[in-house]
Write an enzyme that holds these catalytic residues in place. Structure first.
Site, PDB file in Angstrom:
ATOM      1  N   ASP A 211       0.891  -1.158   0.069  1.00 45.78           N
ATOM      2  CA  ASP A 211       0.064   0.052   0.019  1.00 45.78           C
ATOM      3  C   ASP A 211       1.135   1.386  -0.135  1.00 45.78           C
ATOM      4  OD1 ASP A 211      -2.403   1.366  -0.126  1.00 45.78           O
ATOM      5  OD2 ASP A 211      -2.500   1.355   2.236  1.00 45.78           O
ATOM      6  N   PHE A 212       1.932   1.232  -0.991  1.00 45.86           N
ATOM      7  CA  PHE A 212       2.855   2.187  -0.764  1.00 45.86           C
ATOM      8  C   PHE A 212       2.577   3.587  -1.467  1.00 45.86           C
ATOM      9  CE2 PHE A 212       6.667   4.580  -1.942  1.00 45.86           C
ATOM     10  CZ  PHE A 212       7.689   4.185  -0.820  1.00 45.86           C
TER      11      PHE A 212
END
Length: 314
Positions: A211-212
């Site tokens: 979930d960068f």
């Protein structure tokens, strides 16, 4: 909101729960999240007691699936106490942070398997990569991502990209069957076709953040920038990088020539991190369509439609 003291145990911590967390988890009175919220002051108090921590404050707005409390350890060192809500995959997050061991991510100091509590290196939560100009932010983000992409440990608990993306395919089809989403069906079909192709030909298996985004890279003392809040999984780097392509998509949409700007971003990020451009384009298409449909389905129609438009520019 606080619970009563427990006989023979620490008293409930005098905390005010962030409104964002309450809004996210308190809608269903029968849910595990609602019950967890009621116990949260007690859980915080127990961690403070058992780990000899002093509570400073609970920052707001905070997150939607966990409570973060700023604390000090017995020797005065600042830290952050994180308590995840039920179902938030705390064990996977703990395993990823332990495996990175502070390399590119916040250092894990302690963990408790019973309640999923994590004691983390304290970072500057008010200063993320989003505070930088876009070009500088993307450069620093790429450098941080590169550090996180390491082989997973043997016997790791992480799902694969194929498993995680495949689990929601039928839900996406149901969403797209709605009247408002009729125009999105060809785009969804293309995105699902690309997902199937890419998942069946995975060229690498590295640990991914999952979930960068620029907002999940915070300023630190030990290192200039460190990642937080992973949703870890294992697969190819292009899947992780696709989320960074989508970051601050509203800025690209508001500029002149957004379609060309999107394609330039894909090419620039792919080349800077030695990722195949077409694989990155394919995963970005899938993640944009997936996010767009899900946002629209929960009522954020404007954001959902803009993400679908972004997907069309790819």
């Amino acid at each position: 909101m606080a619970s009563a003291p427990q006989p023979g145990g620490p008293e409930a911590a005098p905390i005010t729960l962030p409104q964002r967390l309450l809004d996210s988890l308190s809608n269903d009175p029968e849910s595990a999240g609602r019950a967890w919220l009621a116990r949260l002051p007690e859980l915080v108090a127990r961690r403070l007691h058992d780990w000899e921590l002093t509570l400073e404050r609970v920052p707001s707005p905070g997150g939607r699936s966990s409570l973060i409390a700023l604390v000090r350890q017995a020797d005065g060192t600042p830290a952050a106490l994180k308590l995840p809500a039920p179902g938030s995959h705390a064990e996977q997050q703990r395993a990823a942070l332990a495996h990175w061991n502070g390399w590119g991510a916040a250092q894990l100091l302690r963990a408790d398997p019973e309640d999923g509590a994590l004691l983390l290196e304290r970072l500057h939560s008010a200063v993320s990569l989003r505070s930088l100009p876009e070009a500088k932010a993307l450069l620093e983000a790429a450098g941080t991502m590169r550090r996180l992409w390491v082989p997973p440990a043997e016997g790791h608990p992480f799902a694969s990209v194929a498993d995680r993306t495949g689990a929601g395919v039928e839900t996406l089809r149901l969403i797209a069957a709605g009247t408002w989403a009729a125009d999105a069906r060809p785009l969804l079909d293309e995105a699902l076709e690309r997902r199937a192709e890419l998942s069946g030909q995975t060229p690498e298996h590295v640990l991914l953040h999952g979930d960068f985004r620029q907002g999940k890279v915070l300023a630190g003392e030990r290192a200039p920038w460190l990642a937080v809040g992973p949703a870890p999984l294992v697969g190819e780097r292009a899947y992780d990088l696709a989320q960074l392509v989508l970051d601050r998509f509203e800025d690209l949409a508001a500029g002149s020539g957004p379609a060309a700007a999107v394609r330039r971003r894909v090419a620039k990020l792919a080349d800077s991190l030695d990722v195949d451009r077409e694989r990155l384009r394919g995963w970005t298409l899938f993640r944009a369509v997936e996010a767009g449909l899900r946002h629209a389905a929960v009522g954020d129609r404007r954001r959902g439609e803009l993400l679908l438009e972004f997907a069309g520019w790819l």
